[in-house]
Write an enzyme that holds these catalytic residues in place. Structure first.
Site, PDB file in Angstrom:
ATOM      1  N   LYS A  76       0.762  -1.202   0.089  1.00 54.93           N
ATOM      2  CA  LYS A  76      -0.022  -0.027  -0.059  1.00 54.93           C
ATOM      3  C   LYS A  76       0.912   1.279   0.159  1.00 54.93           C
ATOM      4  O   LYS A  76       2.031   1.115   0.744  1.00 54.93           O
ATOM      5  CB  LYS A  76      -0.675  -0.031   1.297  1.00 54.93           C
ATOM      6  CG  LYS A  76      -1.753   0.988   1.291  1.00 54.93           C
ATOM      7  CD  LYS A  76      -2.711   0.970   2.602  1.00 54.93           C
ATOM      8  CE  LYS A  76      -3.851   1.986   2.721  1.00 54.93           C
ATOM      9  NZ  LYS A  76      -4.646   1.850   4.066  1.00 54.93           N
ATOM     10  N   SER A 151      -9.687   1.808   3.096  1.00 55.32           N
ATOM     11  CA  SER A 151      -8.805   2.585   2.140  1.00 55.32           C
ATOM     12  C   SER A 151      -7.814   1.826   1.513  1.00 55.32           C
ATOM     13  O   SER A 151      -7.141   2.181   0.413  1.00 55.32           O
ATOM     14  CB  SER A 151      -8.175   3.525   3.193  1.00 55.32           C
ATOM     15  OG  SER A 151      -7.229   2.979   4.142  1.00 55.32           O
ATOM     16  N   SER A 175      -9.942  -0.804   7.207  1.00 54.78           N
ATOM     17  CA  SER A 175      -9.164  -0.364   5.707  1.00 54.78           C
ATOM     18  C   SER A 175      -8.473  -1.773   5.139  1.00 54.78           C
ATOM     19  O   SER A 175      -8.171  -1.662   3.980  1.00 54.78           O
ATOM     20  CB  SER A 175      -8.297   0.735   6.038  1.00 54.78           C
ATOM     21  OG  SER A 175      -9.090   1.835   6.013  1.00 54.78           O
TER      22      SER A 175
END
Lengths: 488, 95
Positions: A76, A151, A175
């Protein structure tokens, strides 16, 4: 390499079926060829990846390889990667090249894993749909009209699309779990303090926790083995030995006590999602588990309390972006105040600015007790609810989200509607307990996850349950190409 | 609690964010609706409940006050949008 698990790739590399360099080249070529459909990557780190792959091949030849040596994965874009841009999906950090590696990244590199690139996400991890990224929305590989969740939406989409076998994520209020649920992955948010936060761009420091997003529970256990562990550089890292998270995968579930909180099955839950979850629970019961009705009475308060605590901590954490030391700086500042205010106005997106303002307000003079301290008191009520429940049962199950992945654009106009999507995930972050999502079926061709929450530092139990469930189901083996909605 | 445009202007200054007049009402509306959501907290009594700031009720771990890494001034200064002679440049603060 499409849809090969980490376990399979590791065996293939050890057997010499292909080298890490060949695999890495294939993976990067595939991302370049196909990711324009999903937009799941912000950047690809080809040169660094090939160097890491060569080093991995040398280790494999020398017989000093670990299980993850030579295996590709993606980070990420919230994890600092030395010598490679780390953007947090924000214009503020569009060109930021960190001078150091996150602890998680360093641990994965030491294990010999190969980072092929950085995945898209909601800006500064603030969002539940991956629609707040400066680098554009991410599309769900299961249905290109749907959000991948957020997210960690890019990580989820990249694994679901078969571009990489696994990716890292972070989970401040859901997330990892919500995008894992929306994209048919196995993702785990470990206990707060289990995985170091050092070098992960901070959102809400008392809630943030990193974890793996994978195709199977076994892969997630392997990734977590590499990621977890005490770190002196994170002052909230917990000083505990890290167990081998794969050790308990094959334990039987006989006698397991599973709590079903009635608050997770109330109005607002899509009935078809409820059906998928209950079918999964019944299957786990058939493996010898005992199902017990429980209550988490303060669950609903997790939304208002979270949306005070997280923005408050964010407003403090994001004060570092001032246009002076690194990151974006506005043109032609008139004076210092203008430099700060315009840099931040131009560098941050709308949702980030909104949360900074909510947090600033909640922490401002005259409101601190009514908002921030009140939210922290509710946080303790939520922790106490879990403590009571987990004295009675081993784990808690329910849905991850009230609905399957929603349509792109459907919640972007109304932030409160978006926040309500987080109802089932926020409380685990508030209490700090481990929680995961495992594939449990489909509604209208869109995946549904089973949410499994457990006691502090009991990640191995969650992974054990998910692994046993994956021995009797094949939801986790479905890929978008075989999506029932497409009639394939 | 509903916020007025003037409240947004004040919060924006505290947060060091420039908000243009055309954005002010949007923020006032959306933040007001967030605050109505947040106000649900007031429904429950938390009298006698200790605030929880760390999920393990842990306090900050301290380390010995000693040098643990090398000076990386050049690496850090290299990231700055504007720097000269090893110093960060900002607009003039004093006349």
């Amino acid at each position: 390499m499409t849809y090969k698990t980490l376990v399979k790739i590791s065996k293939d590399l050890a057997a010499g079926d292909y080298s890490s360099r060949e695999l890495t080249q294939d993976v990067i070529a595939d991302i370049k060829a196909r990711d324009s459909i999903y937009n799941s990557f912000i950047s690809v780190s080809e040169d660094l990846a090939l160097r890491q792959a060569d080093a991995a091949d040398a280790r494999i030849s020398a017989g000093t390889a670990d299980i993850l040596t030579g295996v590709p994965f993606a980070h990420k874009d919230l994890f600092c990667t030395q010598d490679h841009t780390t953007t947090a999906a924000s214009k503020m950090l569009e060109h930021f090249v960190p001078p150091y590696e996150s602890t998680v990244g360093q641990r994965l590199l030491s294990a010999g894993a190969v980072c092929v690139g950085k995945t898209n996400m909601d800006e500064f991890a603030m969002g539940s749909s991956n629609e707040s990224s400066y680098f554009g929305v991410v599309k769900n590989p299961w249905d290109l009209m749907a959000v991948p969740g957020g997210s960690s939406g890019g990580s989820a989409a990249a694994v679901a699309a078969g571009l990489v076998p696994a990716a890292t994520g972070t989970d401040t209020g859901g997330s990892i779990r919500q995008p894992a649920s929306f994209c048919n992955l196995t993702g785990i948010k470990p206990t707060y303090g289990r995985v170091s936060r050092f070098g992960i761009i901070a959102y809400a420091s008392s809630l943030d926790q990193a974890g793996p997003m994978c195709q199977t529970a076994e892969d997630a256990a392997l990734m977590l083995n590499a990621m977890a562990g005490f770190d002196e550089q994170d002052s909230t890292s917990v000083q505990l030995d890290t167990p081998d998270f794969t050790a308990d995968l094959n334990l039987p579930l006989q006698g397991l006590k599973v709590g079903l909180p009635k608050e997770f099955f109330g109005p607002g839950l899509n009935p078809q999602v409820a059906e998928c979850v209950m079918t999964a629970v019944k299957q786990i019961e058939s493996l010898g588990a005992q199902i017990i009705d429980i209550s988490l009475p303060n669950l609903e308060l997790s939304i208002p309390a979270y949306y005070v605590i997280a923005p408050s901590e964010a407003s403090s954490n994001l004060s570092r972006f001032d246009g002076v030391r690194y990151g974006f700086r506005c043109d032609q500042p008139q004076d210092l105040m203008d430099l700060y205010c315009r840099t931040r106005a131009e560098g941050f997106g709308t949702e980030v600015k909104r949360r900074i303002m909510v947090g600033t307000y909640a922490l401002s003079e005259g409101y601190y007790d009514a908002y921030y301290v009140k939210a922290q008191r509710i946080r303790r009520l939520i922790k106490n609810d879990f403590a009571r429940a987990l004295a009675q049962v081993d784990v808690i199950m329910g849905p991850v989200a009230p609905t399957p992945a929603f349509d792109l654009g459907s919640n972007t106009k109304d932030p409160v509607a978006m926040y309500l999507e987080d109802i089932y995930t926020l409380s685990a972050n508030m209490a700090g307990i481990p929680a995961m999502s495992a594939p449990a079926g489909f509604v209208g061709g869109r995946p549904v996850g089973l949410h499994i929450m457990g006691n502090y530092f009991n990640e191995a139990k969650l992974l054990n349950i998910a692994h046993q469930y994956q021995q009797i189901t094949d939801w986790h083996l479905q890929t978008p190409a075989t999506n029932p909605a497409k009639g394939a | 609690m509903a916020l007025e445009n003037a409240d947004i202007d004040k919060i924006a200054i505290l947060a060091r964010l420039q908000v243009t007049p055309s954005e002010t009402s949007d923020y006032a509306n959306s933040i007001s609706s967030i605050l109505s959501l947040i106000d649900q907290m007031q429904q429950v009594s938390t009298e006698g409940v200790e605030p929880l700031s760390n999920p393990h009720d842990a306090s900050q771990r301290l380390r010995k006050d000693e040098v643990t890494c090398d000076n990386q001034r050049e690496a850090f200064i290299a990231l700055a949008p504007a720097a000269q002679d090893g110093l960060y440049l900002v607009p003039k603060v004093l006349d």
